[in-house]
Motif scaffolding. Sequence first.
Motif, PDB file in Angstrom:
ATOM      1  N   GLU A   1       0.818  -1.207   0.000  1.00  0.00           N
ATOM      2  CA  GLU A   1       0.000   0.000   0.000  1.00  0.00           C
ATOM      3  C   GLU A   1       0.854   1.259   0.000  1.00  0.00           C
ATOM      4  O   GLU A   1       0.382   2.335  -0.338  1.00  0.00           O
ATOM      5  CB  GLU A   1      -0.895   0.040   1.248  1.00  0.00           C
TER       6      GLU A   1
ATOM      7  N   ALA B   1      -0.511   7.550   7.871  1.00  0.00           N
ATOM      8  CA  ALA B   1      -1.212   7.059   6.682  1.00  0.00           C
ATOM      9  C   ALA B   1      -2.697   7.235   6.914  1.00  0.00           C
ATOM     10  O   ALA B   1      -3.141   7.335   8.054  1.00  0.00           O
ATOM     11  CB  ALA B   1      -0.879   5.582   6.470  1.00  0.00           C
ATOM     12  N   PRO B   2      -3.479   7.272   5.832  1.00  0.00           N
ATOM     13  CA  PRO B   2      -4.927   7.383   6.042  1.00  0.00           C
ATOM     14  C   PRO B   2      -5.499   6.136   6.706  1.00  0.00           C
ATOM     15  O   PRO B   2      -5.027   5.030   6.468  1.00  0.00           O
ATOM     16  CB  PRO B   2      -5.480   7.539   4.619  1.00  0.00           C
ATOM     17  N   GLN B   3      -6.511   6.355   7.533  1.00  0.00           N
ATOM     18  CA  GLN B   3      -7.296   5.224   8.038  1.00  0.00           C
ATOM     19  C   GLN B   3      -8.252   4.805   6.926  1.00  0.00           C
ATOM     20  O   GLN B   3      -8.758   5.649   6.201  1.00  0.00           O
ATOM     21  CB  GLN B   3      -8.117   5.646   9.255  1.00  0.00           C
ATOM     22  N   ARG B   4      -8.469   3.515   6.811  1.00  0.00           N
ATOM     23  CA  ARG B   4      -9.405   3.002   5.793  1.00  0.00           C
ATOM     24  C   ARG B   4     -10.396   2.071   6.466  1.00  0.00           C
ATOM     25  O   ARG B   4      -9.995   1.216   7.256  1.00  0.00           O
ATOM     26  CB  ARG B   4      -8.647   2.215   4.722  1.00  0.00           C
ATOM     27  N   TRP B   5     -11.668   2.232   6.131  1.00  0.00           N
ATOM     28  CA  TRP B   5     -12.656   1.278   6.611  1.00  0.00           C
ATOM     29  C   TRP B   5     -13.838   1.254   5.653  1.00  0.00           C
ATOM     30  O   TRP B   5     -13.960   2.134   4.793  1.00  0.00           O
ATOM     31  CB  TRP B   5     -13.056   1.576   8.052  1.00  0.00           C
ATOM     32  N   VAL B   6     -14.660   0.244   5.785  1.00  0.00           N
ATOM     33  CA  VAL B   6     -15.727   0.027   4.815  1.00  0.00           C
ATOM     34  C   VAL B   6     -17.088   0.172   5.480  1.00  0.00           C
ATOM     35  O   VAL B   6     -17.332  -0.397   6.539  1.00  0.00           O
ATOM     36  CB  VAL B   6     -15.593  -1.365   4.157  1.00  0.00           C
ATOM     37  N   VAL B   7     -17.950   0.961   4.844  1.00  0.00           N
ATOM     38  CA  VAL B   7     -19.291   1.217   5.356  1.00  0.00           C
ATOM     39  C   VAL B   7     -20.292   0.711   4.321  1.00  0.00           C
ATOM     40  O   VAL B   7     -20.121   0.959   3.124  1.00  0.00           O
ATOM     41  CB  VAL B   7     -19.503   2.739   5.568  1.00  0.00           C
TER      42      VAL B   7
ATOM     43  N   GLU C   1     -15.758   2.693   0.684  1.00  0.00           N
ATOM     44  CA  GLU C   1     -14.553   2.629   1.510  1.00  0.00           C
ATOM     45  C   GLU C   1     -14.194   4.053   1.893  1.00  0.00           C
ATOM     46  O   GLU C   1     -14.016   4.910   1.026  1.00  0.00           O
ATOM     47  CB  GLU C   1     -13.414   1.987   0.722  1.00  0.00           C
TER      48      GLU C   1
ATOM     49  N   SER D   1     -11.833   6.460  11.945  1.00  0.00           N
ATOM     50  CA  SER D   1     -12.477   5.158  12.157  1.00  0.00           C
ATOM     51  C   SER D   1     -13.123   5.009  13.530  1.00  0.00           C
ATOM     52  O   SER D   1     -14.159   4.365  13.662  1.00  0.00           O
ATOM     53  CB  SER D   1     -11.459   4.047  11.934  1.00  0.00           C
ATOM     54  N   SER D   2     -12.523   5.585  14.561  1.00  0.00           N
ATOM     55  CA  SER D   2     -13.104   5.448  15.896  1.00  0.00           C
ATOM     56  C   SER D   2     -13.694   6.765  16.394  1.00  0.00           C
ATOM     57  O   SER D   2     -14.117   6.850  17.539  1.00  0.00           O
ATOM     58  CB  SER D   2     -12.037   4.961  16.897  1.00  0.00           C
TER      59      SER D   2
ATOM     60  N   GLN E   1     -18.723   8.138  13.933  1.00  0.00           N
ATOM     61  CA  GLN E   1     -19.496   6.913  14.179  1.00  0.00           C
ATOM     62  C   GLN E   1     -20.976   7.118  13.895  1.00  0.00           C
ATOM     63  O   GLN E   1     -21.632   6.271  13.280  1.00  0.00           O
ATOM     64  CB  GLN E   1     -19.370   6.497  15.648  1.00  0.00           C
TER      65      GLN E   1
ATOM     66  N   THR F   1     -21.743   7.574  10.026  1.00  0.00           N
ATOM     67  CA  THR F   1     -21.759   6.346   9.217  1.00  0.00           C
ATOM     68  C   THR F   1     -22.993   5.512   9.544  1.00  0.00           C
ATOM     69  O   THR F   1     -23.546   4.848   8.665  1.00  0.00           O
ATOM     70  CB  THR F   1     -20.479   5.515   9.420  1.00  0.00           C
ATOM     71  N   GLU F   2     -23.431   5.568  10.784  1.00  0.00           N
ATOM     72  CA  GLU F   2     -24.646   4.841  11.166  1.00  0.00           C
ATOM     73  C   GLU F   2     -25.853   5.388  10.388  1.00  0.00           C
ATOM     74  O   GLU F   2     -26.671   4.617   9.871  1.00  0.00           O
ATOM     75  CB  GLU F   2     -24.854   4.987  12.681  1.00  0.00           C
TER      76      GLU F   2
ATOM     77  N   MET G   1     -25.570   4.231   6.642  1.00  0.00           N
ATOM     78  CA  MET G   1     -25.880   2.812   6.477  1.00  0.00           C
ATOM     79  C   MET G   1     -27.401   2.624   6.517  1.00  0.00           C
ATOM     80  O   MET G   1     -27.979   1.890   5.716  1.00  0.00           O
ATOM     81  CB  MET G   1     -25.213   2.009   7.580  1.00  0.00           C
TER      82      MET G   1
END
Lengths: 441, 170
Positions: A98, A193-199, A331, A360-361, A366, A369-370, A373
């Motif tokens: 990455e 680095a960037p945080q990455r997460w999937v919603v 993402e 992410s946290s 939070q 993203t809720e 979704m």
Amino acid sequence: MQTHPPSEFLERLRQALETGKLPLAVFSDPMLYALEKERIFARTWVFLAHESEIPHPGDFVLRYIADDGFIVTRGDDGGVHVLFNACRHRGRQVCRAERGHATRFTCPYHGWTYKNTGELVGVPHQKAIYGEAGLHRAQWGLLSAPRVERWREWIFANLDSQAPPLDAFLGGMQWYLDFYTNKSAAGLEVVGAPQRWVVQANWKLGTDNFIGDDYHVAITHRSAMDSGLLPVPNPDFLFDAVQVMAGPGGGAFARMPYTLLGYPEAMVEAFKRNLTPAQARLVEQGLFLGNGALFPNLSFLNAPASLQPGGPMTPFFTLRVWRPLGPERTEVWSWFLVEKDAPPSFKEASYRAYLLSFGSSGMLEQDDTENWMSITQAARGYVARELYLNYQMGLEHLQPLPDWPGPGTAFALGYTECNQRAFWQTWLRYLTEEQCETTER
Amino acid sequence: MGIQVSDSIYREICEFLYLEAELLDTGRFREWLALLTDDVRYHMPVRVTRERGAGTECVDTMAHFDEDRRTLEVRIRRLETGSAWAEDPPSRTRHFVSNVRVQPGQRDEEVMVQSNLLLYRNRGDAPQADLLSAVRQDVLRRVNGNWRLASRTIVLDQSTVATLNLAVLL
């Protein structure tokens, strides 16, 4: 099987949008998504990286435009290169990390080797298997993104070689981006680095929120205020924000001085010197540019948080990309940036304020993203095609500020949806028009 | 010198980790907070894919969590506000803790503990769940005869986190 939305559906969308309405299905429809990939992500400027992520020759990061992976390198020539991550021989991805440092990328399949500028420099047994004149290596370098341009240190790419230049695309939005980047003459740097997460949510919900949704803050983020993380005097502190839209973007100036946000006085003074007099006057008037977004999927946030509940606030700045993975999957890439020459104690506090609030946290992120979704789930079914959402705030009665000093249009009310409607209009133009120039607003 | 690890100490440490998991899975966050030392560090670095030769994949300057007791308390206080929508209704979580290894610590009254964690997280009426796998490197300290968590580093087995937010603790 139909792969694109019928044109009469797009026409109904256009008519609905004129009256401030949108069908809920826009957040889930797979045919719209297929069209978005073709008409938006293959034709417009997409943010990939910040130059501070690749400071030295040989540095690289791996980035994406929707499904397409690109190696963003600082070549040995010192330049920035955006190279499609696939060997020209059989398509194997030549970059497997990455991020990192490499002078060459060698394909693990058959050993074709490329310089970090993209040039093909090695083909095992070349002369024996292709003949003396059989392979022109100059024609078989890694594919460069058709267009690569920078605004300051922000690297963008465009898959459409005919697209207007980045500068023209950004238009008046550049005047506003200065408020994020000019607090120090040294500029910003990405930390780590960037945080990455999937919603499990549609990508447009991110832009729709960041471009101008000040209305949600008092409700969605109520817990941040009640817990002392965001000790603002009034949950509706963004009610009287100034919403601005310019070019393909927009944002909101909150009424809170930068010093109250927690910027050291010396930094605010330097900030004013790095702005034009017209920009600096807004700072003096106690306005700060908080949330903002740029079509299609880049968003910004400059905001404060208290590290000690109810205590003094510390500001942070984040860039985020809503990378589409499917009609119902996004993402999130979230970068934390800070002024390069800020005191170490400020950098440390700003990093902690960011982690607590966004990323992410992050306790505010939070709840965002809720929401997204949940909307995406509601958008999935039959009813969503005919259920129209209300985007009418400020549609009839709100007049632009007549004496606003910046480009574009400004409104003296945070709780309006002018920016969201502008975002959707840009979106629809890209979906329906063959030539899509950004209109100067 | 740290504590020498006897069978009974090993059992106490396992009991501590299981208790902690139970408190987190049953929403007893204040009781969980009471298991931390005042100087606790709770850290989950961002991880990126690197070639084998590059050594660590953990980014030392960016994290998903980088907390002290005060910030963990804010996170828990938020959950108690009644408007922490991301966790209301709450996720159904199950912390599976295994592969517990205990070694003498580097300071008095401390042990170093490594454990594997599998966190199952399910929300709403969706049948599918998010799974987060990690190794945790902890320092546990005996304070007035009771074990307390003094430090935790969580190394997630993912670079792109496969859950919509980290509103849960690991």
